[in-house]
Design a protein around this motif. Structure first.
Motif, PDB file in Angstrom:
ATOM      1  N   ASN A  30     -22.064  30.748  17.661  1.00  0.00           N
ATOM      2  CA  ASN A  30     -22.841  29.515  17.678  1.00  0.00           C
ATOM      3  C   ASN A  30     -22.301  28.511  16.665  1.00  0.00           C
ATOM      4  O   ASN A  30     -22.154  27.329  16.973  1.00  0.00           O
ATOM      5  CB  ASN A  30     -24.311  29.792  17.341  1.00  0.00           C
ATOM      6  CG  ASN A  30     -25.054  30.414  18.516  1.00  0.00           C
ATOM      7  OD1 ASN A  30     -24.604  30.358  19.654  1.00  0.00           O
ATOM      8  ND2 ASN A  30     -26.193  31.009  18.230  1.00  0.00           N
ATOM      9  N   ILE A  53     -23.941  20.197  14.465  1.00  0.00           N
ATOM     10  CA  ILE A  53     -24.968  19.260  14.920  1.00  0.00           C
ATOM     11  C   ILE A  53     -26.352  19.528  14.330  1.00  0.00           C
ATOM     12  O   ILE A  53     -27.197  18.647  14.319  1.00  0.00           O
ATOM     13  CB  ILE A  53     -25.080  19.259  16.466  1.00  0.00           C
ATOM     14  CG1 ILE A  53     -25.440  20.651  16.990  1.00  0.00           C
ATOM     15  CG2 ILE A  53     -23.787  18.782  17.095  1.00  0.00           C
ATOM     16  CD1 ILE A  53     -25.679  20.688  18.499  1.00  0.00           C
ATOM     17  N   ILE A  78     -30.185  21.652  13.922  1.00  0.00           N
ATOM     18  CA  ILE A  78     -31.279  21.954  14.850  1.00  0.00           C
ATOM     19  C   ILE A  78     -32.538  21.223  14.379  1.00  0.00           C
ATOM     20  O   ILE A  78     -32.919  21.330  13.212  1.00  0.00           O
ATOM     21  CB  ILE A  78     -31.546  23.474  14.885  1.00  0.00           C
ATOM     22  CG1 ILE A  78     -30.276  24.221  15.308  1.00  0.00           C
ATOM     23  CG2 ILE A  78     -32.705  23.818  15.817  1.00  0.00           C
ATOM     24  CD1 ILE A  78     -30.345  25.722  15.117  1.00  0.00           C
ATOM     25  N   VAL A 106     -35.694  28.594  18.755  1.00  0.00           N
ATOM     26  CA  VAL A 106     -34.335  28.994  19.142  1.00  0.00           C
ATOM     27  C   VAL A 106     -34.166  30.514  19.188  1.00  0.00           C
ATOM     28  O   VAL A 106     -33.231  31.014  19.819  1.00  0.00           O
ATOM     29  CB  VAL A 106     -33.231  28.391  18.227  1.00  0.00           C
ATOM     30  CG1 VAL A 106     -33.114  26.899  18.469  1.00  0.00           C
ATOM     31  CG2 VAL A 106     -33.471  28.720  16.771  1.00  0.00           C
ATOM     32  N   ARG A 126     -32.912  26.976  24.750  1.00  0.00           N
ATOM     33  CA  ARG A 126     -31.782  26.176  24.274  1.00  0.00           C
ATOM     34  C   ARG A 126     -32.329  24.849  23.772  1.00  0.00           C
ATOM     35  O   ARG A 126     -33.097  24.203  24.479  1.00  0.00           O
ATOM     36  CB  ARG A 126     -30.778  25.923  25.397  1.00  0.00           C
ATOM     37  CG  ARG A 126     -30.246  27.195  26.005  1.00  0.00           C
ATOM     38  CD  ARG A 126     -29.298  26.878  27.139  1.00  0.00           C
ATOM     39  NE  ARG A 126     -28.877  28.086  27.805  1.00  0.00           N
ATOM     40  CZ  ARG A 126     -29.297  28.435  29.012  1.00  0.00           C
ATOM     41  NH1 ARG A 126     -30.130  27.671  29.668  1.00  0.00           N
ATOM     42  NH2 ARG A 126     -28.886  29.548  29.550  1.00  0.00           N
TER      43      ARG A 126
HETATM   44  P1  ADP Z   1     -26.847  29.812  23.332  1.00  0.00           P
HETATM   45  O1  ADP Z   1     -26.166  30.866  24.130  1.00  0.00           O
HETATM   46  O2  ADP Z   1     -27.392  28.688  24.170  1.00  0.00           O
HETATM   47  O3  ADP Z   1     -26.055  29.352  22.155  1.00  0.00           O
HETATM   48  P2  ADP Z   1     -28.604  31.095  21.393  1.00  0.00           P
HETATM   49  O4  ADP Z   1     -29.789  31.971  21.565  1.00  0.00           O
HETATM   50  O5  ADP Z   1     -27.449  31.684  20.660  1.00  0.00           O
HETATM   51  O6  ADP Z   1     -28.168  30.581  22.833  1.00  0.00           O
HETATM   52  O7  ADP Z   1     -29.077  29.774  20.671  1.00  0.00           O
HETATM   53  C1  ADP Z   1     -30.208  29.086  21.184  1.00  0.00           C
HETATM   54  C2  ADP Z   1     -30.077  27.597  20.938  1.00  0.00           C
HETATM   55  O8  ADP Z   1     -30.131  27.337  19.529  1.00  0.00           O
HETATM   56  C3  ADP Z   1     -28.757  26.996  21.396  1.00  0.00           C
HETATM   57  O9  ADP Z   1     -28.785  26.650  22.753  1.00  0.00           O
HETATM   58  C4  ADP Z   1     -28.633  25.778  20.489  1.00  0.00           C
HETATM   59  O10 ADP Z   1     -29.388  24.721  21.029  1.00  0.00           O
HETATM   60  C5  ADP Z   1     -29.304  26.228  19.203  1.00  0.00           C
HETATM   61  N1  ADP Z   1     -28.339  26.697  18.172  1.00  0.00           N
HETATM   62  C6  ADP Z   1     -28.023  27.981  17.867  1.00  0.00           C
HETATM   63  N2  ADP Z   1     -27.140  28.051  16.853  1.00  0.00           N
HETATM   64  C7  ADP Z   1     -26.870  26.778  16.498  1.00  0.00           C
HETATM   65  C8  ADP Z   1     -26.022  26.171  15.493  1.00  0.00           C
HETATM   66  N3  ADP Z   1     -25.288  26.905  14.654  1.00  0.00           N
HETATM   67  N4  ADP Z   1     -26.045  24.812  15.415  1.00  0.00           N
HETATM   68  C9  ADP Z   1     -26.793  24.066  16.247  1.00  0.00           C
HETATM   69  N5  ADP Z   1     -27.599  24.565  17.210  1.00  0.00           N
HETATM   70  C10 ADP Z   1     -27.645  25.904  17.338  1.00  0.00           C
END
Ligand code: ADP
Length: 270
Positions: free
Chosen positions: A160, A191, A193, A201, A207
């Motif tokens: 991520n 970016i 959260i 999340v 997402r």
């Molecule tokens: P995905 O497979 O969509 O990354 P996750 O469960 O790993 O699913 O994460 C869920 C959501 O959390 C992501 O879709 C994203 O919107 C947000 N997210 C996770 N990690 C980060 C990060 N390091 N920076 C920004 N947004 C993040």
């Protein structure tokens, strides 16, 4: 949560005295509801890629006379198939972690090895995204648990951090010992959260930004897997994030001693 009791058995002991066996059904209902939700979400999430696969198969069929078109559709078909494969592997990981009767390994594992194997698993992704991953902090610490599950958890955070960082950015993986625990922190300058999304999340299939996350090819299961993996090890995950400034996910696990050395005689035989 409130306790809801149901009588499961009544036994008359004397004419005026009965023994009533009560059971708490709340927990049972909650688990059952979770299972139903999981199946419903999963079927919903599988519909899109399965639909795409069958549409692409039809497209290949009707473009049979045009080899260039066939190649384009075939490449997309194979990308969709890969996505489906990844999705089903993650669904299985999560369902294994959620069922308490699936035992995990319980041995002293080196945190250095957990982190190194997570870094190795995502080296290609980091290169492709032109993200520089820096490993910092303490060495030589150990935790108790399942090395594969733990390095997958750190790997998901790393994936991520890389995916949500701009090109040329750095991502840090730091390790430190704090009050009898080990903290593994994955920090990015990506970016970030929004506060309203920070708790959500960790939910399955959530997402924060549908369009953007789909573009990075996510499944929405990564953080849910991290949370369950860490909880199964008696630990917790924390998140600090600021939109535009990046995020830090911290996995905190109970500290363990190093693995016991085998006596020299046994070591030779092993
Ligand atoms: P995905 O497979 O969509 O990354 P996750 O469960 O790993 O699913 O994460 C869920 C959501 O959390 C992501 O879709 C994203 O919107 C947000 N997210 C996770 N990690 C980060 C990060 N390091 N920076 C920004 N947004 C993040």
């Amino acid at each position: 949560t409130e306790l809801r009791l149901v009588a499961v058995r009544a036994t008359r002991i004397t004419p005026r005295l009965s023994l009533l066996v009560m059971r708490d059904i709340t927990e049972h209902e909650r688990v059952e509801q979770m299972r139903r939700d999981f199946v419903a979400n999963t079927s919903h999430e599988l519909k899109t890629p399965v639909g795409a696969v069958s549409l692409l198969a039809e497209a290949i069929d009707s473009a049979a006379d045009d080899p260039d078109q066939v190649r384009v559709f075939a490449a997309r078909l194979s990308a969709e198939a890969a996505r489906l494969g990844q999705l089903s592997a993650r669904i299985m990981d999560l369902s294994r972690l959620q069922s308490a009767d699936q035992l995990l390994d319980q041995r002293a594992v080196s945190v250095d090895e957990i982190v190194a194997s997570a870094l190795e698993a995502h080296a290609i992704q980091a290169d492709a995204g032109e993200v520089h991953v820096v490993r910092g902090g303490e060495r030589g610490l150990h935790v108790q648990g399942d090395p594969q599950v733990l390095s997958d958890a750190v790997g998901n955070l790393l994936a991520n951090a890389i995916a949500y960082s701009p090109r040329g950015a750095s991502v840090g993986v730091g390790v430190k010992e704090v009050d009898g625990a080990v903290e593994i922190a994955v920090t990015d300058r990506g970016i970030g959260i929004a506060e309203a999304d920070q708790e959500r999340v960790f939910e399955r299939f959530y997402r924060a930004d549908q369009a953007r996350s789909r573009r990075t090819g996510g499944t929405g299961l990564g953080l849910s897997i991290v949370k369950h993996a860490v909880q199964r090890h008696g630990g917790e995950v924390r998140l600090w994030s600021q939109p535009g400034n990046g995020s830090t996910f911290t996995i905190r696990l109970p500290l363990s001693g190093p693995p016991e050395e085998l006596p020299a005689s046994k070591r030779r035989k092993a």
